[in-house]
Design a protein around this motif. Sequence first.
Motif, mmCIF file in Angstrom:
data_model
loop_
_atom_site.group_PDB
_atom_site.id
_atom_site.type_symbol
_atom_site.label_atom_id
_atom_site.label_comp_id
_atom_site.label_asym_id
_atom_site.label_seq_id
_atom_site.Cartn_x
_atom_site.Cartn_y
_atom_site.Cartn_z
ATOM 1 N N THR A 220 0.799 -1.051 -0.068
ATOM 2 C CA THR A 220 -0.102 -0.064 -0.064
ATOM 3 C C THR A 220 0.907 1.339 0.016
ATOM 4 O OG1 THR A 220 -0.202 0.124 2.540
ATOM 5 C CG2 THR A 220 -1.961 -1.393 1.391
ATOM 6 N N ILE A 221 0.223 2.118 -0.441
ATOM 7 C CA ILE A 221 0.991 3.725 -0.238
ATOM 8 C C ILE A 221 1.693 3.971 1.125
ATOM 9 C CG2 ILE A 221 0.600 6.134 -0.454
ATOM 10 C CD1 ILE A 221 0.703 4.866 -3.308
ATOM 11 N N GLY B 221 5.580 3.935 1.925
ATOM 12 C CA GLY B 221 5.979 5.460 2.114
ATOM 13 C C GLY B 221 6.809 5.245 3.661
ATOM 14 N N GLU B 222 6.253 4.242 4.468
ATOM 15 C CA GLU B 222 6.977 4.171 5.642
ATOM 16 C C GLU B 222 8.360 3.434 5.732
ATOM 17 O OE1 GLU B 222 5.867 1.440 9.606
ATOM 18 O OE2 GLU B 222 4.360 2.403 8.962
ATOM 19 N N LYS B 223 8.360 2.316 4.688
ATOM 20 C CA LYS B 223 9.240 1.562 4.291
ATOM 21 C C LYS B 223 10.433 2.421 3.762
ATOM 22 C CE LYS B 223 11.131 -2.107 1.158
ATOM 23 N NZ LYS B 223 10.743 -3.267 0.285
ATOM 24 N N TYR B 224 10.315 3.556 3.040
ATOM 25 C CA TYR B 224 11.219 4.394 2.433
ATOM 26 C C TYR B 224 11.226 5.750 3.385
ATOM 27 C CZ TYR B 224 11.450 1.058 -1.199
ATOM 28 O OH TYR B 224 11.550 -0.112 -2.070
ATOM 29 N N TYR C 192 -3.154 -0.143 -3.185
ATOM 30 C CA TYR C 192 -2.142 -1.123 -3.452
ATOM 31 C C TYR C 192 -1.393 -0.631 -4.518
ATOM 32 C CZ TYR C 192 0.138 -5.421 -4.930
ATOM 33 O OH TYR C 192 0.711 -6.285 -5.143
ATOM 34 N N VAL C 193 -0.111 -0.731 -4.600
ATOM 35 C CA VAL C 193 0.610 -0.388 -5.857
ATOM 36 C C VAL C 193 1.583 -1.333 -6.277
ATOM 37 C CG1 VAL C 193 0.188 2.250 -5.851
ATOM 38 C CG2 VAL C 193 2.340 1.184 -4.480
ATOM 39 N N LYS C 194 1.859 -1.776 -7.292
ATOM 40 C CA LYS C 194 2.863 -2.423 -7.505
ATOM 41 C C LYS C 194 3.953 -1.856 -8.568
ATOM 42 C CE LYS C 194 3.492 -7.268 -9.843
ATOM 43 N NZ LYS C 194 2.832 -8.446 -10.457
ATOM 44 N N LEU C 195 5.390 -1.887 -8.226
ATOM 45 C CA LEU C 195 6.175 -0.957 -8.868
ATOM 46 C C LEU C 195 7.009 -2.062 -9.991
ATOM 47 C CD1 LEU C 195 7.297 1.666 -6.034
ATOM 48 C CD2 LEU C 195 5.240 1.761 -7.724
#
Length: 173
Positions: free
Chosen positions: A52-53, A57-60, A93-96
Amino acid sequence: MSSIFESWENYGEDAKASSTEEYKKVVEKYLTKERNVYAHLLAHPDQIVEGTIGQLGEKYGMTDYEFLGFVDGINESLVAGPYKLEDMTADSYVKLDFDLKKLYWNMLDAKADWLYKLKEWDSLLTDIEKAQIKRDYNKSKTATKVVKPGRNSLCSCGSGLKYKQCCLNKKPK
């Protein structure tokens, strides 16, 4: 309550109102975060980042709207096509999964030299591939003047006749 997309669109406006220096600091802080995420993604091209966004976001080390801004930047390079950012929330949800060559092209298009000059590109694309992408990009941005044939010039259709006796008076289909 504003959406995270609206927060992204208005990113740095408070600092901009304060001073140009404050605004530059906010933008530089974001660009550093963005560069770090790209460096991580490019260093691990076999790992598709998804979640998820909010989670990513938290991860990075980014806020929800900063990470949405990152997705905004990579959006056109995604294999599955762009996300509709206006509708996204922290739970979206996003998939990069991105196309490397398209991403490099889009970085050139954005004039983001701090991104297309990342050292991580060296192990992903050869100098020849990068040069070819840059040539193709430059060629796509070059305006060409269409020369209208003169009446007495040979016709461009290849008939061997003069333009005035061939295609000059033909109506377009």
